[in-house]
Design a protein around this motif. Structure first.
Motif, PDB file in Angstrom:
ATOM      1  N   ARG A   5       0.849  -1.193   0.000  1.00 13.60           N
ATOM      2  CA  ARG A   5       0.000   0.000   0.000  1.00 13.60           C
ATOM      3  C   ARG A   5       0.874   1.228   0.000  1.00 13.60           C
ATOM      4  NH1 ARG A   5      -4.524  -0.182   4.469  1.00 13.60           N
ATOM      5  NH2 ARG A   5      -4.920   1.798   3.484  1.00 13.60           N
ATOM      6  N   SER A  30       1.931   4.745   1.058  1.00 12.54           N
ATOM      7  CA  SER A  30       1.687   5.543   2.252  1.00 12.54           C
ATOM      8  C   SER A  30       2.558   6.794   2.197  1.00 12.54           C
ATOM      9  CB  SER A  30       1.998   4.744   3.519  1.00 12.54           C
ATOM     10  OG  SER A  30       3.351   4.390   3.526  1.00 12.54           O
ATOM     11  N   HIS A  56      -0.179   8.339   6.541  1.00  7.46           N
ATOM     12  CA  HIS A  56      -1.456   8.574   5.879  1.00  7.46           C
ATOM     13  C   HIS A  56      -1.528   7.663   4.676  1.00  7.46           C
ATOM     14  CE1 HIS A  56      -2.485  12.078   8.282  1.00  7.46           C
ATOM     15  NE2 HIS A  56      -1.212  12.426   8.198  1.00  7.46           N
ATOM     16  N   LYS A  88      -3.443   6.286   1.232  1.00  6.70           N
ATOM     17  CA  LYS A  88      -4.351   6.750   0.195  1.00  6.70           C
ATOM     18  C   LYS A  88      -5.571   5.835   0.188  1.00  6.70           C
ATOM     19  CE  LYS A  88      -0.854   8.723  -2.758  1.00  6.70           C
ATOM     20  NZ  LYS A  88      -0.255   8.731  -4.087  1.00  6.70           N
ATOM     21  N   ARG A  89      -6.732   6.416   0.205  1.00 10.25           N
ATOM     22  CA  ARG A  89      -7.967   5.641   0.201  1.00 10.25           C
ATOM     23  C   ARG A  89      -8.471   5.478  -1.222  1.00 10.25           C
ATOM     24  NH1 ARG A  89     -11.563   6.653   5.382  1.00 10.25           N
ATOM     25  NH2 ARG A  89      -9.889   6.814   6.897  1.00 10.25           N
ATOM     26  N   LYS A  90      -9.092   4.328  -1.454  1.00 10.01           N
ATOM     27  CA  LYS A  90      -9.703   4.092  -2.752  1.00 10.01           C
ATOM     28  C   LYS A  90     -11.028   4.835  -2.816  1.00 10.01           C
ATOM     29  CE  LYS A  90      -8.021  -0.603  -3.363  1.00 10.01           C
ATOM     30  NZ  LYS A  90      -8.456  -1.989  -3.531  1.00 10.01           N
ATOM     31  N   ARG A 134     -14.953   5.183  -3.696  1.00  9.50           N
ATOM     32  CA  ARG A 134     -16.042   4.231  -3.542  1.00  9.50           C
ATOM     33  C   ARG A 134     -16.407   3.656  -4.906  1.00  9.50           C
ATOM     34  NH1 ARG A 134     -22.134   5.298  -1.387  1.00  9.50           N
ATOM     35  NH2 ARG A 134     -22.768   3.150  -1.600  1.00  9.50           N
TER      36      ARG A 134
END
Length: 118
Positions: free
Chosen positions: A32, A34, A43, A45-47, A49
Motif C-alpha cells: 500500500r 503511504s 497517511h 491513500k484511500r480508494k 467508492r
C-alpha cells in the motif's frame, strides 16, 4: 520409534504428491502506498467508492443470465479455481535441491526416513 517412522513415511508421500502437481505460490499483494507527515504520522491513500458496475451481486439479486453459468456457487461467490501444476521431478531433474523450498524439505525428509529405516 514406529510412530515416528510412519509419520515420516506419510510426510514424504504427501510431499511427493504435492511436488508431482506443483504450482508456484501466488505472488504477494502489492504494498500500500503511504505517506509520512512532517509529524511522523502515516497517511494511507484511500480508494474511491466503487459504483454499481463493480458490485458482485449474490443470491436472488443476481441477473438470470449469470444464475447457472457454473462459475459461481449458489450464493454468487466465485469457485476457487485450481491452477494446473507441473511435475517438478521431471522439470528440474538434477537440480532438485535448488528448485524451491518445498523440494529442499522433501529431500531432507526423505533423507531422515532413509536414516531411520537403515
Amino acid at each position: 520409534e514406529r510412530l515416528q517412522l510412519k509419520r515420516l513415511e506419510n510426510l514424504v508421500d504427501r510431499e511427493a504428491e504435492a511436488l508431482t502437481n506443483w504450482a508456484a505460490p501466488p505472488s504477494p499483494p502489492p504494498e500500500r502506498q503511504s505517506r509520512v507527515d512532517a509529524d511522523g504520522f502515516l497517511h494511507f491513500k484511500r480508494k474511491a467508492r466503487s459504483g454499481p458496475e463493480d458490485w458482485e451481486l449474490r443470491g436472488a439479486a443476481r441477473p438470470w443470465e449469470t444464475l447457472n453459468d457454473g462459475t459461481t456457487d449458489p450464493n454468487g461467490r466465485k469457485y476457487d479455481v485450481k491452477v494446473d501444476g507441473v511435475d517438478l521431478f521431471k522439470l528440474v531433474k538434477g537440480n532438485f535441491w535448488y528448485a524451491c523450498e518445498a523440494a529442499r524439505a522433501h529431500v531432507t525428509h526423505t533423507w531422515d526416513l532413509a536414516q531411520q529405516v537403515a
